[in-house]
Design a protein around this motif. Structure first.
Motif, mmCIF file in Angstrom:
data_model
loop_
_atom_site.group_PDB
_atom_site.id
_atom_site.type_symbol
_atom_site.label_atom_id
_atom_site.label_comp_id
_atom_site.label_asym_id
_atom_site.label_seq_id
_atom_site.Cartn_x
_atom_site.Cartn_y
_atom_site.Cartn_z
ATOM 1 N N ILE A 178 40.505 40.601 -9.377
ATOM 2 C CA ILE A 178 41.347 39.409 -9.206
ATOM 3 C C ILE A 178 42.631 39.731 -8.431
ATOM 4 O O ILE A 178 43.013 39.018 -7.506
ATOM 5 C CB ILE A 178 41.739 38.815 -10.589
ATOM 6 C CG1 ILE A 178 40.483 38.467 -11.403
ATOM 7 C CG2 ILE A 178 42.645 37.584 -10.425
ATOM 8 C CD1 ILE A 178 39.608 37.397 -10.803
ATOM 9 N N ASN A 179 43.282 40.821 -8.816
ATOM 10 C CA ASN A 179 44.632 41.077 -8.294
ATOM 11 C C ASN A 179 44.672 42.062 -7.128
ATOM 12 O O ASN A 179 45.736 42.283 -6.558
ATOM 13 C CB ASN A 179 45.527 41.635 -9.413
ATOM 14 C CG ASN A 179 45.696 40.623 -10.527
ATOM 15 O OD1 ASN A 179 45.638 39.415 -10.293
ATOM 16 N ND2 ASN A 179 45.884 41.108 -11.747
ATOM 17 N N GLY A 180 43.545 42.663 -6.818
ATOM 18 C CA GLY A 180 43.557 43.689 -5.786
ATOM 19 C C GLY A 180 43.619 45.072 -6.421
ATOM 20 O O GLY A 180 44.022 45.230 -7.569
ATOM 21 N N THR A 181 43.218 46.058 -5.634
ATOM 22 C CA THR A 181 43.124 47.421 -6.149
ATOM 23 C C THR A 181 44.501 48.058 -6.252
ATOM 24 O O THR A 181 45.265 48.025 -5.285
ATOM 25 C CB THR A 181 42.244 48.263 -5.201
ATOM 26 O OG1 THR A 181 40.991 47.606 -5.065
ATOM 27 C CG2 THR A 181 42.031 49.658 -5.735
ATOM 28 N N PRO A 182 44.833 48.613 -7.408
ATOM 29 C CA PRO A 182 46.112 49.328 -7.518
ATOM 30 C C PRO A 182 46.137 50.506 -6.551
ATOM 31 O O PRO A 182 45.086 51.062 -6.226
ATOM 32 C CB PRO A 182 46.141 49.804 -8.978
ATOM 33 C CG PRO A 182 44.766 49.619 -9.509
ATOM 34 C CD PRO A 182 44.060 48.631 -8.649
ATOM 35 N N ASP A 183 47.318 50.899 -6.105
ATOM 36 C CA ASP A 183 47.355 51.924 -5.052
ATOM 37 C C ASP A 183 47.509 53.347 -5.581
ATOM 38 O O ASP A 183 47.787 54.270 -4.819
ATOM 39 C CB ASP A 183 48.415 51.594 -3.991
ATOM 40 C CG ASP A 183 49.781 51.426 -4.614
ATOM 41 O OD1 ASP A 183 49.921 51.750 -5.815
ATOM 42 O OD2 ASP A 183 50.698 50.965 -3.908
ATOM 43 N N ASP A 184 47.257 53.505 -6.876
ATOM 44 C CA ASP A 184 47.355 54.871 -7.415
ATOM 45 C C ASP A 184 45.993 55.498 -7.704
ATOM 46 O O ASP A 184 45.903 56.521 -8.372
ATOM 47 C CB ASP A 184 48.214 54.862 -8.690
ATOM 48 C CG ASP A 184 47.654 53.939 -9.769
ATOM 49 O OD1 ASP A 184 46.662 53.215 -9.488
ATOM 50 O OD2 ASP A 184 48.206 53.936 -10.886
ATOM 51 N N LEU A 185 44.924 54.882 -7.177
ATOM 52 C CA LEU A 185 43.583 55.421 -7.456
ATOM 53 C C LEU A 185 43.138 56.392 -6.371
ATOM 54 O O LEU A 185 43.350 56.145 -5.183
ATOM 55 C CB LEU A 185 42.559 54.283 -7.545
ATOM 56 C CG LEU A 185 42.801 53.206 -8.600
ATOM 57 C CD1 LEU A 185 41.664 52.174 -8.571
ATOM 58 C CD2 LEU A 185 42.931 53.820 -9.994
ATOM 59 N N GLY A 205 39.173 49.193 0.624
ATOM 60 C CA GLY A 205 40.592 48.938 0.838
ATOM 61 C C GLY A 205 41.511 50.035 0.358
ATOM 62 O O GLY A 205 42.728 49.876 0.347
ATOM 63 N N MET A 206 40.923 51.169 -0.060
ATOM 64 C CA MET A 206 41.757 52.239 -0.605
ATOM 65 C C MET A 206 42.218 53.215 0.472
ATOM 66 O O MET A 206 43.186 53.954 0.252
ATOM 67 C CB MET A 206 40.983 52.970 -1.701
ATOM 68 C CG MET A 206 40.642 52.046 -2.875
ATOM 69 S SD MET A 206 39.336 52.707 -3.967
ATOM 70 C CE MET A 206 40.141 54.198 -4.585
ATOM 71 N N GLY A 207 41.512 53.243 1.584
ATOM 72 C CA GLY A 207 41.907 54.127 2.680
ATOM 73 C C GLY A 207 41.415 55.550 2.493
ATOM 74 O O GLY A 207 41.232 56.025 1.375
ATOM 75 N N GLN A 208 41.203 56.228 3.602
ATOM 76 C CA GLN A 208 40.709 57.609 3.568
ATOM 77 C C GLN A 208 41.618 58.550 2.791
ATOM 78 O O GLN A 208 41.160 59.539 2.231
ATOM 79 C CB GLN A 208 40.575 58.161 4.998
ATOM 80 C CG GLN A 208 39.522 57.479 5.825
ATOM 81 C CD GLN A 208 38.153 57.562 5.203
ATOM 82 O OE1 GLN A 208 37.516 58.579 5.278
ATOM 83 N NE2 GLN A 208 37.713 56.489 4.562
ATOM 84 N N ASN A 209 42.891 58.230 2.784
ATOM 85 C CA ASN A 209 43.818 59.104 2.062
ATOM 86 C C ASN A 209 43.540 59.146 0.566
ATOM 87 O O ASN A 209 44.028 60.039 -0.129
ATOM 88 C CB ASN A 209 45.259 58.658 2.301
ATOM 89 C CG ASN A 209 45.694 58.911 3.736
ATOM 90 O OD1 ASN A 209 45.073 59.726 4.434
ATOM 91 N ND2 ASN A 209 46.727 58.223 4.186
ATOM 92 N N ALA A 210 42.784 58.188 0.089
ATOM 93 C CA ALA A 210 42.457 58.167 -1.342
ATOM 94 C C ALA A 210 41.298 59.100 -1.685
ATOM 95 O O ALA A 210 40.953 59.261 -2.848
ATOM 96 C CB ALA A 210 42.129 56.739 -1.785
ATOM 97 N N VAL A 211 40.693 59.683 -0.653
ATOM 98 C CA VAL A 211 39.595 60.625 -0.911
ATOM 99 C C VAL A 211 40.162 62.043 -0.904
ATOM 100 O O VAL A 211 40.667 62.517 0.108
ATOM 101 C CB VAL A 211 38.480 60.500 0.153
ATOM 102 C CG1 VAL A 211 37.320 61.428 -0.191
ATOM 103 C CG2 VAL A 211 38.008 59.053 0.266
#
Lengths: 482, 482
Positions: A178-185, A205-211
């Motif tokens: 509902i609210n979008g993915t938190p950016d700390d994952l 939507g998390m971006g490559q930096n999240a890997v």
């Protein structure tokens, strides 16, 4: 061509004869595996513009069309096909496709194909049982029992990985839908994870930096002992781990990550454990190979492509969950015209897949099993794995070649090392091989080094074919050396 | 069953005969459209456990299996099938599936199926030409010309919508792929947008709150004049519009949004315009119906399912872009073992799709066209649209029934209004119809009101069948009224 039973019969009979001839010639190892002409030339040969504008395909022209079509196809049934990890399909799978195409029962809604829907659900139970996640009393037990696993077939492994990772996100961040993915994952994955893992994370939507890359050994196998320090660092940075991803096996080398140790770590730290078993999960069917997947039951999600080692034509991929409830959380959307509009007599898979309309994927795998039985599949897996090990010894012992490592599966990386070991040379050998068209193999890069790569997908591939391949490579290597 | 040409021929011949009989009986309107048994009973009838454990399918058992399988399928070829918007497949499409299943050429990498790859690219050109986005000199012109459109076939409309929205995101936030999606993006869509639009936005990590409803009229058709005030408000709130989505047509009612006006607004304000033409884009093939899509060339992206009105078996969906460069930006991942490992002789679609392995989707549509020609397809579309309008008049004039609105396509919503107009009653009628099995129709909800819903997918559906349907509904309604 008429859209009725006469049209179907007349044209199918011609097509069937052509397919039988193609199959026979391919399986006997005659003709080339691949003749790769430029696109414009093929368009001309197939007379595409004429057919699309005018229609009117009839028995005579079907004959000609099939000749041109098949001549410009990849010949996977040829014992010299040792290329990408897609099934050398069992012909039974082709029959399932035929039935689907004629009756078109997209069974994601039970009403749109009860037979096909039941077959899919049955096969999911069969796969869940192989992983140890099935709690029913027999494979036709379709109750949603407590603690039972769940799963669904989907159009390919990439979509299956995306589905599993969506479920992992829903588990750690239920509000994300509902609210979008938190950016700390973040997601932990070895660098040799299939590109669809990182791609899924970007799509999500998390971006490559999240890997975050998990340390691996020189063969790119994950070091489980590296997980704890990484976990501590990520925690100290104020981030949360959405999932730990492991390969079973890797695409490039066919080596399995140590699932048991990774699973243990994830259990200890309450982390979602996802296994990409697109290629290697099929070893679960073999009593002599399933040890390679020890600990897989510790995972939370697993993908398993039937269009690789289970011999179904593409596509037929499973995404499986230890806990069915996690599958139900992956997607949460509703649509009034399709959900909740009827009494429930069977089951709909629609809520659990990216696809709305879905093909009758399960029937492809079912027909292979109905032809061979699970023992036949187990034999096939044993053979391809064992043959590859034999071929490894053969290649390794040859003075002109070096193998990267002892194979665990049916994937084998090697180099022609007599003249040069550099990447350009290995690539040039591969390109010239493809150009000649007698063999189809691929290549891969590991630690910046390019290797020739075989995947033994065909039971008909014997030692003599490998010897012939080595001879051809030697010849090509000579021709490339001034 | 042997995995060779003899096995293929023996079993295919039996299967073909069964399919021909099924087709004949269905097309003649004999037997039921759907008999919906519980899953456990079907599993038993099909002897799934035995086949999976033991294998050994042979000619005799194939005969029995096919009888049980087909009896428990949905009969789409029956003129009483008026249900979901999936193709009553042209038999030619079934033949394409057969070929794919036997030779398994997943052509997302050109080498893995040159013929199939060329056919897909050719059909993309054909579709682009219909939209007005093709700049080549003839349909076999495969050059990536400046300002040329681009596109790819994918496994279904949901995946196509996800692909188009990924491209829209890449255009407005190129850094999203690496850094994650900024949290100021929103998407404007009418509330009747297909559920896969909102689902894609959630999968993409933006959350449902990022989907802003565009005001619609009472029939849920978008009001283009509502866009400007909405745009100003969103701007004032500090948000950015990633895409404006329009329906062509809506799933529930089959009405088209005013594409020309919406496109004009998007051009004026430099906004990405996405058209979901899964069902209705096929009208572009018809000279008498393409006016419904006036202005579609103003869109940036369009999805178009060939497995709906172009008669291909599921799945075969196109995602098309006005500017090919936008397609190239949608996904940005690399994988060394599969990208850049060879000389380019044809073209790979892999970089532009979610799928890695992909089926030879284009061949399904190609075979339909080769059988019928594009004029045959145009006639089919004209007929289904025109017939539906006749059926509308017939139903509307009947004293027991009321239609929701004049249909624009082959989708028609109506109610039995003699006794009761409430939702439960309409649903009860539909459920009882399905239970009887003589007709297959669906239902939908609009403004909280439940309607019975027909989609005329079959050219064989005539006025007499609609009269028979109305008679059956009258009988059912009586039986449900105390």
């Amino acid at each position: 061509m008429k859209n009725n039973s006469h049209g179907l019969k007349n044209i199918s009979t011609i097509v069937l004869n052509k397919l039988c001839a193609y199959l026979e010639i391919s399986q006997q190892g005659k003709e080339k595996t691949l003749i790769q002409k430029p696109a414009e030339e093929i368009a001309e040969l197939l007379q595409l513009e004429k057919w699309v504008k005018e229609g009117g395909l009839d028995p005579v022209s079907t004959n000609l069309f099939m000749d041109a079509y098949l001549a410009n196809s990849q010949h996977l049934h040829h014992p010299h096909y040792m290329g990408h990890q897609v099934a050398v399909p069992h012909v039974a799978s082709g029959i399932a496709d035929f039935i689907h195409g004629v009756i078109n029962n997209p069974m994601a809604i039970y009403e749109m194909g009860p037979s096909a829907a039941v077959i899919e659900r049955f096969l999911i139970n069969w796969m869940l049982e192989k992983v140890g996640w099935f709690k029913g009393t027999h494979l036709s037990d379709f109750r949603n029992l407590k603690n039972n696993g769940g799963g669904v077939l989907t159009h390919g492994g990439s979509l299956a990985n995306l589905t599993a990772l969506s479920a992992a996100r829903a588990a750690i961040a239920p509000e994300a839908w509902i609210n979008g993915t938190p950016d700390d994952l973040v997601v932990l994955a070895p660098e040799e994870a299939h590109y669809s893992i990182a791609r899924s994370i970007s799509i999500m939507g998390m971006g490559q930096n999240a890997v975050i890359s998990v340390p691996v050994n020189t063969l790119k196998v994950m070091k489980p002992e590296a997980l704890l320090p990484l976990y501590r660092k990520i925690k100290a940075d104020g981030k949360k781990i959405m999932a730990v991803v492991a390969n079973a096996c890797t695409t490039a080398t066919g080596l399995y990550d140590p699932l048991d140790e990774i699973g243990h770590f994830c259990e200890e730290n309450n982390l979602w454990f996802h296994v990409d078993g697109a290629h290697g999960a099929s070893a679960l069917v073999s009593n002599t190979k399933k040890h390679l997947l020890k600990g897989i039951e510790r995972a939370d999600s697993l993908i398993w492509d039937a269009h690789k080692m289970l011999r179904a034509s593409s596509l037929c991929a499973a995404v499986l969950f230890k806990d069915r409830k996690n599958m139900e959380r992956a997607f949460q959307q509703k649509g009034s015209y399709i959900f909740h509009e009827k009494e429930e007599i069977g089951f709909d898979t629609l809520p659990y897949t990216v696809e709305c309309t879905k093909a009758a994927l399960g029937t492809k795998l079912f027909w292979v099993l109905a032809a061979e039985g699970e023992k036949g599949i187990a034999n096939y897996i044993d053979n391809t794995y064992n043959h590859t090990h034999k071929f490894y010894q053969l290649i390794q012992q040859h003075p002109d070649f070096t193998c990267l490592c002892e194979p665990e599966t049916n994937i084998l990386c090697f180099q022609h090392t007599k003249f040069r070991t550099d990447n350009d040379f290995q690539l040039a050998i591969r390109n010239e091989l493809i150009h000649k068209g007698n063999f189809y193999i691929t290549s891969t890069e590991l630690n910046g080094v390019r290797y020739l790569r075989l995947t033994i997908m065909n039971n008909l591939t014997k030692e003599s074919h490998i010897k012939a391949l080595l001879d051809e490579i030697i010849e090509v290597a000579k021709s490339l050396t001034p």
